[in-house]
Design a protein around this motif. Sequence first.
Motif, PDB file in Angstrom:
ATOM      1  N   LEU A 134     -14.447  12.322  79.166  1.00 17.70           N
ATOM      2  CA  LEU A 134     -14.245  11.030  79.980  1.00 17.70           C
ATOM      3  C   LEU A 134     -12.982  10.352  79.524  1.00 17.70           C
ATOM      4  CD1 LEU A 134     -17.951   9.771  80.351  1.00 17.70           C
ATOM      5  CD2 LEU A 134     -15.969  10.016  82.369  1.00 17.70           C
ATOM      6  N   LEU A 135     -13.085  10.742  77.956  1.00 18.43           N
ATOM      7  CA  LEU A 135     -11.803  10.333  77.218  1.00 18.43           C
ATOM      8  C   LEU A 135     -10.674  10.663  77.651  1.00 18.43           C
ATOM      9  CD1 LEU A 135     -12.984  10.164  73.560  1.00 18.43           C
ATOM     10  CD2 LEU A 135     -12.599   8.179  74.956  1.00 18.43           C
TER      11      LEU A 135
ATOM     12  N   ILE B  44     -18.301  12.713  76.881  1.00 23.23           N
ATOM     13  CA  ILE B  44     -17.365  11.720  76.036  1.00 23.23           C
ATOM     14  C   ILE B  44     -16.181  12.288  76.000  1.00 23.23           C
ATOM     15  CG2 ILE B  44     -17.122  10.621  73.938  1.00 23.23           C
ATOM     16  CD1 ILE B  44     -19.987   9.997  73.813  1.00 23.23           C
TER      17      ILE B  44
ATOM     18  N   ILE C  55     -18.344   6.165  79.618  1.00 20.42           N
ATOM     19  CA  ILE C  55     -18.368   6.474  78.117  1.00 20.42           C
ATOM     20  C   ILE C  55     -19.205   5.308  77.491  1.00 20.42           C
ATOM     21  CG2 ILE C  55     -16.806   6.475  76.186  1.00 20.42           C
ATOM     22  CD1 ILE C  55     -14.587   7.092  78.061  1.00 20.42           C
TER      23      ILE C  55
ATOM     24  N   TRP D   8     -14.397   2.947  81.640  1.00 17.74           N
ATOM     25  CA  TRP D   8     -15.030   3.211  80.256  1.00 17.74           C
ATOM     26  C   TRP D   8     -16.477   3.017  80.436  1.00 17.74           C
ATOM     27  CZ3 TRP D   8     -13.068   4.348  75.368  1.00 17.74           C
ATOM     28  CH2 TRP D   8     -11.674   4.633  75.511  1.00 17.74           C
TER      29      TRP D   8
ATOM     30  N   ASP E 161       1.262   4.895  71.962  1.00 16.20           N
ATOM     31  CA  ASP E 161       0.696   4.361  73.274  1.00 16.20           C
ATOM     32  C   ASP E 161      -0.777   3.826  72.625  1.00 16.20           C
ATOM     33  OD1 ASP E 161       0.522   3.691  75.441  1.00 16.20           O
ATOM     34  OD2 ASP E 161       1.087   5.738  76.109  1.00 16.20           O
TER      35      ASP E 161
ATOM     36  N   ILE F 231      -4.268  25.148  64.008  1.00 12.34           N
ATOM     37  CA  ILE F 231      -4.347  23.405  63.976  1.00 12.34           C
ATOM     38  C   ILE F 231      -5.518  23.161  65.035  1.00 12.34           C
ATOM     39  CG2 ILE F 231      -3.319  21.550  64.345  1.00 12.34           C
ATOM     40  CD1 ILE F 231      -0.729  22.165  63.378  1.00 12.34           C
TER      41      ILE F 231
ATOM     42  N   LEU G  55      -1.194  18.858  73.364  1.00 11.94           N
ATOM     43  CA  LEU G  55      -0.247  18.002  72.731  1.00 11.94           C
ATOM     44  C   LEU G  55       0.743  18.122  71.945  1.00 11.94           C
ATOM     45  CD1 LEU G  55      -3.490  15.575  71.778  1.00 11.94           C
ATOM     46  CD2 LEU G  55      -1.516  14.698  73.211  1.00 11.94           C
ATOM     47  N   PHE G  56       0.468  19.225  70.910  1.00 16.85           N
ATOM     48  CA  PHE G  56       1.685  19.949  70.088  1.00 16.85           C
ATOM     49  C   PHE G  56       2.637  20.662  70.726  1.00 16.85           C
ATOM     50  CE2 PHE G  56      -1.607  18.582  67.008  1.00 16.85           C
ATOM     51  CZ  PHE G  56      -0.674  17.842  66.085  1.00 16.85           C
TER      52      PHE G  56
ATOM     53  N   TRP H 110      -4.724   3.245  72.803  1.00 16.99           N
ATOM     54  CA  TRP H 110      -6.016   4.127  73.397  1.00 16.99           C
ATOM     55  C   TRP H 110      -6.953   3.062  74.177  1.00 16.99           C
ATOM     56  CZ3 TRP H 110      -7.980   9.067  72.132  1.00 16.99           C
ATOM     57  CH2 TRP H 110      -6.952   9.901  71.337  1.00 16.99           C
TER      58      TRP H 110
ATOM     59  N   SER I 259       4.280  13.270  73.297  1.00 14.82           N
ATOM     60  CA  SER I 259       5.106  12.520  72.463  1.00 14.82           C
ATOM     61  C   SER I 259       5.127  12.870  71.072  1.00 14.82           C
ATOM     62  CB  SER I 259       4.801  11.029  72.633  1.00 14.82           C
ATOM     63  OG  SER I 259       3.710  10.679  72.506  1.00 14.82           O
ATOM     64  N   LEU I 260       4.186  13.811  70.796  1.00 20.42           N
ATOM     65  CA  LEU I 260       4.206  14.490  69.377  1.00 20.42           C
ATOM     66  C   LEU I 260       5.182  15.241  69.155  1.00 20.42           C
ATOM     67  CD1 LEU I 260       0.318  15.069  69.168  1.00 20.42           C
ATOM     68  CD2 LEU I 260       1.535  13.243  68.274  1.00 20.42           C
TER      69      LEU I 260
ATOM     70  N   ASN J  24      -9.616   8.684  80.530  1.00 20.29           N
ATOM     71  CA  ASN J  24      -9.273   7.349  80.307  1.00 20.29           C
ATOM     72  C   ASN J  24      -8.322   7.016  79.482  1.00 20.29           C
ATOM     73  OD1 ASN J  24     -10.882   5.977  82.384  1.00 20.29           O
ATOM     74  ND2 ASN J  24     -12.662   7.039  81.525  1.00 20.29           N
ATOM     75  N   VAL J  25      -8.176   7.867  78.412  1.00 18.80           N
ATOM     76  CA  VAL J  25      -7.185   7.531  77.306  1.00 18.80           C
ATOM     77  C   VAL J  25      -5.793   7.654  77.860  1.00 18.80           C
ATOM     78  CG1 VAL J  25      -6.343   8.074  74.963  1.00 18.80           C
ATOM     79  CG2 VAL J  25      -8.932   7.645  75.504  1.00 18.80           C
ATOM     80  N   GLY J  26      -4.912   6.840  77.719  1.00 17.17           N
ATOM     81  CA  GLY J  26      -3.548   6.711  78.489  1.00 17.17           C
ATOM     82  C   GLY J  26      -2.553   7.908  77.526  1.00 17.17           C
ATOM     83  N   PRO J  27      -2.595   8.383  76.221  1.00 13.82           N
ATOM     84  CA  PRO J  27      -1.762   9.492  75.806  1.00 13.82           C
ATOM     85  C   PRO J  27      -2.383  10.735  76.374  1.00 13.82           C
ATOM     86  CG  PRO J  27      -2.389   7.599  74.353  1.00 13.82           C
ATOM     87  CD  PRO J  27      -3.257   7.211  75.291  1.00 13.82           C
ATOM     88  N   LEU J  28      -3.461  10.771  76.760  1.00 17.29           N
ATOM     89  CA  LEU J  28      -4.021  12.072  77.334  1.00 17.29           C
ATOM     90  C   LEU J  28      -3.835  12.394  78.701  1.00 17.29           C
ATOM     91  CD1 LEU J  28      -7.678  12.280  75.234  1.00 17.29           C
ATOM     92  CD2 LEU J  28      -5.359  13.290  74.694  1.00 17.29           C
TER      93      LEU J  28
END
Lengths: 381, 332
Positions: A160-161, A157, B305, B302, B10, A123, A104-105, B12, A111-112, A164-168
């Motif tokens: 799965l995040l 978790i 999750i 989800w 964005d 970090i 991410l960094f 989450w 976008s970070l 499913n999480v867009g920014p990842l």
Amino acid sequence: MTTTSTKPAVASAGKHSLRERWNNLSRVQQWVVLIPLVVLIYFLPVLNPPILTTQPGYDFPIAMFEVARYALVAIGLNVVVGQAGLLDLGYVGFFAIGAYVMALFTSPDSSLSHLPFLVVLPIAMVVTMVFGVILGTPTLRLRGDYLAIVTLGFGEIVRLLADNVGPLRGNSGFKEVGHPPGTNADGSALFNNSNGTPWYWLCVTLIIAVLFLVGNLERSRVGRAWVAIRDDEDAAEIMGVPTFKFKIWAFISGAAIGGLSGALYAGQLGFVNNQKFDVVTSMLFLAAVILGGSGNKVGVLLGACVVAYVPLRFQAIAEYKYLIFGLALIILMIFRPQGLLGARQRLLAYGRQAYQRLLGRGEQISSDGALQTEPTPGSKS
Amino acid sequence: MSSVVLAQSDSWITFNVDAFLDQFWNNTFDGLAYGSIYALVALGYTLVYGVLKLINFAHSEVFIYGVYATWFTFYGLGFRPGNTPTLTVIELIGFLLLALLASMAISGGTAVVLERVAYRPLRKRGAPKLVFLITAIGASFVLQQLIFIWRGGNPELGIRLMRNQEVFTLFGGSVTNVTIITVVASILLMLGANYFVNKTKFGRGIRAVAQDPDTATLMGVNKERVIMLTFLIGGLLAGAAALFYMMKIPQGAWYQGGFLLGIKAFTAAVLGGIGNLRGALLGGLLLGVAENYGQSLFGGGWRDIVAFVLLVLVLMIRPTGILGESLGKARV
């Protein structure tokens, strides 16, 4: 040099006497053995020894980096499982968090704000430690099996995040993850994805540093508290050990090392997506610790080498590696539940010596009570 | 830390409240069908945990062996992936019963073999609990990889014996034939298991060993046989669950397919109170429904999750589950 020449004879005399002799050597003598060994380990990818080599199937320096990465993970997990006795099946979660923080960094896909590799490395460790606290605070009240399941759930978790999480960015992932500074004579990056050697050196250096830190922790009050908790949590609590605090401490230390190795992994691969962090990976990490002998740093290094190296060396059996691991785990647990090299704990070893003197006879260590050779008859979990 | 920075770029999570409300009853009925499958598998975890205080990690593989047995029974009966055949009710019931028998036999057999090969040697040596858990993980690997080596990494193409059709609507949600069969048959099986454990002589043995193995042995209970019986019952129920799973998700025969379902079934067992047969039913149904709600509220990915977060939350707040551990508690 006398120490090195006597080594084979000692080895044939049995593991325990080897360990005793090693412990009885002076610090200087130990260094005489260790320094050439470390130098040899450093030069392994350059030497590319004929039998050890994984080529032509797999690039040898990169294979060595893989081994080193597993070794680093195993040391971290050993703090949690081997020292403090907290069975963590979701260790890959911390590994993933480290890798994702690095991505991410440093990746242009993120976008970070972009930071250099060496800044992100700490970090990543700090973020992983924060997650260690977040996971540990509520769950470390649980014992044994339940803790194992919660950590397993946590690892899933995290994965799965990432799905499913867009920014990842799920499966498409992050490309061009950062790498340490430094260039070759021709101006190309020293730490690139195709050359494993510098990465291996970096990783081995970090392993040595981490071994020193962890070793100091283990010899301190903290380490004794961990062993006490591992052997009997209730007794430790009653004797005034703040068990919860030290369990969190172990969790965080382990998490930081997991995050560190995840970040390194992300840098070497140059690419992070959700595919590398499944439960099977977590089980392999655990297998490395258990195979080698949880609680024994040399043991887990050995275990990690076996787990990481064997499938790369014998590509023909790579398809069967999980089957072999499964069988190895079952057979090992039946015949040698303490792992290839058992837990090493001098404090308790001294305790046994004192016990023997007191009774005037050797403590009985029968073969059918192989578990009882662990210095913890009747330990809880 | 990173989440705070990311939040501005964005989002989450998105909440889809409309879909949740529109599909509420559909999700409820569908969730009950999933839930009863979880509950059947959960009984295997609960029984073994109650008797041995062991999380039988390899139970998910016992289940997936049943799924494969079902698939091969269908295949052996001449059905092929693709079109759903038109069968008379008698034929359908006959074929389903045949598949049920096959998968129960295979799953039950796998569970008993697993117990003999992996756990009994450890018990003889009086191994600590951690060793059992590691062995369970190893056994799970082995069973999974045997399928992988045999059938490869791709899921089998789904074979359907019957279409998932709406039978009637209730509160505006449709109740399908598969849902009815699954829920009714599961509840019957669970009542049977409950009766077996609570009313029969063998069941009394199981409860005795769960409560105090040593005393039970002194009282003339054959501990080894009770443990084998426990594994067998768990395996049989997992085999039954496998058939319903194949009816619900025909493409579910996959070497890794057991893992997720197994962990969810365990979640269900913990949710209701591990070691408690009724708890497994309650936990399974709750989990199935909650998962479906989560799916429609947050989106498809989800689903899992929600299940895992539920697991973590329940263990944190109430480590013994909703109804508490009870297999070993004295009950007439």
